[in-house]
Scaffold this active site. Structure first.
Site, short mmCIF file in Angstrom:
data_model
loop_
_atom_site.label_atom_id
_atom_site.label_comp_id
_atom_site.label_asym_id
_atom_site.label_seq_id
_atom_site.Cartn_x
_atom_site.Cartn_y
_atom_site.Cartn_z
N SER A 40 0.83 -1.19 0.00
CA SER A 40 0.00 0.00 0.00
C SER A 40 0.87 1.26 0.00
CB SER A 40 -0.92 -0.02 1.22
OG SER A 40 -1.86 1.00 1.11
N VAL A 41 0.24 2.37 -0.36
CA VAL A 41 0.95 3.64 -0.39
C VAL A 41 1.46 3.98 1.02
CG1 VAL A 41 -1.12 5.00 0.04
CG2 VAL A 41 0.76 6.00 -1.24
N LYS A 45 8.03 1.75 0.37
CA LYS A 45 8.73 1.02 -0.69
C LYS A 45 9.94 1.79 -1.20
CE LYS A 45 5.07 0.89 -3.13
NZ LYS A 45 4.24 1.46 -2.06
N GLY A 121 1.95 2.54 -5.14
CA GLY A 121 1.05 1.99 -4.15
C GLY A 121 -0.40 2.39 -4.36
N SER A 482 -34.04 6.61 -40.76
CA SER A 482 -35.14 5.70 -41.11
C SER A 482 -35.94 6.24 -42.28
CB SER A 482 -36.06 5.50 -39.90
OG SER A 482 -35.36 4.81 -38.90
N SER A 549 -25.78 3.78 -34.22
CA SER A 549 -24.45 3.15 -34.22
C SER A 549 -23.34 4.18 -34.01
CB SER A 549 -24.22 2.35 -35.51
OG SER A 549 -24.62 3.04 -36.65
#
Lengths: 641, 300
Positions: A40-41, A45, A121, A482, A549
């Site tokens: 985790s943050v 690290k 993290g 149409s 579309s």
């Protein structure tokens, strides 16, 4: 610095100074380990890696001076050295004090060389973490002793395991902030072990440490005498990651065909598994052609043998046709070939996965088009439970069935990562949107054979004296699709042509009545319409479709379902303001008031065709004129037979 | 069969990267700077495609201020190995008389190197360019992908890098965009020197100590390589035993006093020294994160 590392450093320096050749020989034979740090943050690290670099004497004086300078200016350790600043290299990260991307770091001890992937993290950077994990053999999972196992700890442990890392080192950090209390350590170990029962690690090792103070990193320190295991570095130096890939059956994914002249035809690639030597029988897949190895040709002369991970060039005794994307395999034990498989994927992009949309699928040596035919479930990475879902969002993990337009040679990821891994690429933006790991092939592909019948498309079309085609009308709601399509159909019918008009009214109420208007459903809606149109083309009809579309990718998907010239895109280009004035069904009004969500042109995008075959500017022409313009355009190619 | 050594693994990884580019890019080029990293990269390329010739040209962006020995080395090496080399010089910069002495290192580097490189890439329409950069060189490089995407304006966006997993590289681009590819990303300076030693790769003699004429200026030993260097009052070139740890434009590349005249001696000196390799380069001494900024602007 304590006694131990001083002694080591002095011994190395002495060797370098006294006998550089002996030192170089020793260096040459070091083993190699790639590991990842995650967690985790704020679990520390970057501090840990900074500490590893510092303690292994990999920080030079000028870097140290700039580190001391930075620590005073922007450090978080009250003017003391802030090791995190060493690795948080990007300016934005230093300002925010976080790590936003994978950083690769290099250091060595007298036993091993290491490449560390230092990974972010924060939850929004989980994809960067997966990136770092894909090339690592060991995961060092950091846990803040004060906070224990967190959601992100579970998420990262699951993902490193999903990516095939078998060895976990759980580094319970910041022990200095809990008075080096053994009970805290034991409680966290117990909690993690319970969680990890559902994962597939072959070894998990727990180490109490303080990256800031240096306890149990390189040196034991004297705060935790109750712990008698190895330091982090001692453990990383000794962990055995030889994964027996050299003992598996030989696999060479052909990357590049080497043809300098007519006399030499070599197949270059990096060996994914096994070993090979001249004379060995081989089989090339998917063709199934067989031969024997003539030589392993290199710049330094022919080799007597080669093994997994070497980048080689093979020549064969027979002239057989092999190209990039093929796999040269051991004759007796061959991998499978499939165009349908089940795989786990990690979604890595802000735009969600749309099942049914075609993406590029890139394996180790081949790029094909493929789609997710079914999202079987999503994995809740906190509870590891399965959940139903229609799409995958950024950082979500799902189990999917895939269908490819071309078969690939594969092996299950857990048996051979090199032949089981793939990435997914968006066809329009070219960005990497997902990482995938194949579980197994689906047999359906081999069991369903398209019946070749004598009465075929050509015969049916000829009977009707026309060329079958799809006139695909696209445009905003109330743009006149149409209306114009209807007029075109009347005019064609009057000339004796065989037609069929597919539009929202006759499709939404029947075939597609289970679909709503979220993006995933819009994609599926168009896919089904495309498939129906394809059958009608096969029946020899002129098909007219009138659907908003809105996405280029789906229109392209339908185009690709059909043969060349069977798809004509008609862009009914009516400005949004005019559509809103017309509003025959009152939909724009409802969209404005928020009664309808996901309305194209408002809160759902319309992607204009880049090169429509027919572009109708309805602002300055009547519906009648527009219909005549369409017929004039298709007259010569489709109607005059 | 014993396990592969770390150098064998690095070699295989680099070769894989180069072959991937050759197999999937339309118009690749290898940037060749004549330095030791370029020499290793070129050596690996010859291994990757043997017995074929390199399936792409080399390109040197010549700032016209390189050491003379570098140019001599380049010419001989290219002739000996029958290589296809393109040399690009920013002629506009030459016409404007841009140089490190008259305009300073920042302007000179930007015009002759960064702009020159962009010109050359645009001129030939290269869709992929190999560079010899390593992740251990500098902080922002440590986070760059091996296949690094550049916009049509040659910009690098560090916050929007494509995830790069396994050895599966996404090199898909639209028209005008390009890829920088760094096959030596995972090599360290020591790996480079060891590999040069093991494989007997020829390098420019300036890396070895010899007596050379230098003056000390702003704390840097500058070699007087030709008569374009204006001497300041009281400056007198002095013959000293020096060598270079990196090579570039001679006025911007500091020499170090040394007696290391063989590869093992160089490696020995490197291991026992306490300053990092880029320290000799004037370009990194600007403000924080200067390399990151230059790269965003299109510097290699």
């Amino acid at each position: 610095m304590t006694e131990n590392s001083k002694t080591y450093e002095t011994a190395q320096s002495d060797l370098i100074a006294s006998d550089i050749d002996a030192y170089l020989t020793e260096q040459e034979h070091k083993s190699f380990l790639r590991f990842i740090t995650c967690g985790s943050v704020d679990d520390g690290k970057s501090t840990l890696i900074g500490r590893l670099l510092y303690d292994s004497k990999l920080i030079f004086e000028d870097q140290l001076a700039s580190l001391e300078d930075d620590s005073k200016k922007i450090g978080t350790q009250g003017g003391e050295i802030d090791f995190a600043l060493l690795v948080d290299g990007l300016a934005a990260e230093r300002e925010q004090g976080i790590t936003i991307d994978v950083a690769y770091r290099f250091f060595a001890t007298d036993k091993r060389k290491f490449i560390v992937a230092d990974t972010p993290g924060h939850e929004q950077y989980t994809r960067n973490m997966a990136t770092g994990a894909s090339s690592a053999d060991v995961a060092v999972i950091l846990i803040d002793a004060r906070r224990g196992v967190l959601t992100q700890t579970r998420r990262h442990s699951y993902i490193v395991n999903l990516l095939g890392i078998r060895h976990a080192v759980v580094a319970i950090n910041k022990m200095d902030l809990v008075d080096y209390d053994q009970e805290v350590f034991q409680a966290i170990e117990k909690e993690f072990r319970t969680f990890a029962e559902n994962l597939d690690f072959s070894s998990i090792h727990f180490i109490p440490m303080s990256a800031l103070k240096g306890d149990n990193i390189m040196d034991v320190g004297d705060h935790m005498n109750w712990y008698d295991g190895p330091t982090l570095m001692a453990h990383l130096e000794s962990i055995d990651v030889s994964h027996e890939r050299a003992a598996q059956p030989f696999r060479l994914p052909v990357q590049w065909v080497n043809r300098p002249n007519l006399d030499f035809r070599g197949f270059s690639g990096t060996i994914a598994a096994g070993t090979i030597k001249p004379g060995d029988p081989i089989i090339a897949l998917p063709s199934g052609k067989t031969s024997h190895v003539k030589a392993i040709a290199t710049y330094d002369g022919d080799l007597g043998q080669a093994m997994a991970d070497q980048a080689i060039t093979l020549t064969l005794t027979d002239e057989i046709d092999i190209s990039r994307g093929d796999v040269i395999s051991e004759f007796d034990k061959r991998p499978e070939v499939t165009d349908q498989f089940q795989a786990k994927i990690i979604w890595m992009h802000d735009q969600p996965l749309l099942p049914g949309r075609p993406y590029l699928i890139k394996t180790t040596n081949k790029t094909v088009t493929g789609e997710v035919t079914e999202l079987k479930y999503k994995v809740n990475v906190n509870s590891l439970e399965h959940e139903a879902g229609k799409t995958l969002e950024l950082n979500e993990v799902g189990l999917c069935n895939f269908n490819l337009d071309t078969p690939v040679v594969y092996e299950p990821y857990r048996d051979n990562a090199a032949l089981g891994a793939f990435i997914m690429i968006d066809k329009i933006t070219n960005v990497t949107v997902a990482a995938g790991m194949i579980d197994f092939g689906l047999r359906r592909a081999t069991n369903v054979h398209w019946q070749a019948v004598d009465v075929n498309k050509d015969v049916r079309a000829e009977q009707k004296r026309q060329k079958p085609v799809v006139l695909w009308f696209t445009g905003l709601s109330a743009s006149g699709k149409s209306t114009i399509a209807n007029l075109v159909e009347k005019k064609l019918h009057a000339r004796g042509k065989h037609t069929y008009l597919l539009d929202g009214d006759n499709v939404r109420h029947g075939l597609n009545r289970d679909l709503g208007f979220v993006d995933a459903d819009r994609v599926e809606n168009i896919r089904r319409v495309g498939e129906v149109a394809k059958l009608m083309i096969d029946a020899g009809l002129i098909v007219l479709t009138a659907f908003i579309s809105p996405f280029r990718a789906e229109r392209r998907m339908v185009r690709q379902m059909l043969e060349d010239h069977e798809f004509v895109e008609v862009f009914v280009d009516t400005p949004l303001e005019i559509c809103e004035q017309r509003d025959p069904k009152g939909l724009y009004k409802k969209a404005r008031s928020g009664e309808i969500k996901n309305f194209t042109g408002f809160d759902s995008p319309y992607e204009q065709p880049e090169r429509a075959d027919i572009h109708l500017h309805t602002g300055n022409m009547s519906a009648e004129d527009a219909a005549d313009a369409v017929i004039a355009k298709i007259e010569e190619q489709y109607l005059s037979t | 069969m014993t396990d592969l050594t770390h150098l064998q693994r690095l070699e295989a990884e680099s070769i894989h990267i180069m072959r991937e580019v050759a197999a999937t890019c339309d118009n690749p080029v290898m940037l060749y700077s004549i330095g030791k990293d370029s020499s290793v990269m070129l050596h690996l390329a010859m291994k990757a495609f043997h017995p074929s010739k390199l399936p792409f040209p080399l390109m040197h962006v010549d700032t016209t201020w390189k050491f003379r020995e570098m140019i001599a080395f380049r010419e001989k090496f290219v002739a000996d190995h029958d290589l296809n080399l393109l040399v690009h010089i920013n002629e506009q910069g030459v016409e404007q008389g841009i140089g490190p002495f008259s305009h300073g290192s920042a302007v000179h580097t930007d015009v002759m190197k960064t702009q020159g490189l962009k010109q050359a890439l645009d001129k030939y329409g290269f869709d992929a360019a190999f560079g010899g950069a390593r992740r251990d060189e500098e902080k922002s490089r440590a986070k760059e992908r091996i296949f690094s995407f550049r916009s049509a304006q040659h910009r690098w966006d560090p916050k929007n890098q494509r995830p790069e997993l396994w050895n599966i590289y996404n090199n898909r681009i639209s028209k005008g965009e390009s890829m920088r590819v760094f096959p030596l990303s995972n090599w360290t300076e020591l790996d480079i020197w060891q590999y040069i030693h093991l494989e007997n790769i020829p390098i420019v003699p300036l890396y070895f100590a010899a007596r050379r004429p230098v003056v000390e200026r702003d704390g840097m030993l500058v070699m007087v390589d030709d008569d374009r260097m204006p001497l300041l009052d009281g400056e007198e070139p002095e013959m000293k035993m020096v060598r270079f740890r990196t090579l570039g434009c001679y006025p911007l590349t500091g020499a170090v006093e040394s007696t290391a005249a063989t590869l093992p001696e160089i490696i020995q000196e490197m291991l026992l020294t306490r300053t990092s390799e880029r320290q000799g380069r004037a370009i990194d001494k600007d403000a924080h994160a200067s390399m990151e900024q230059k790269k965003q602007e299109g510097y290699f």
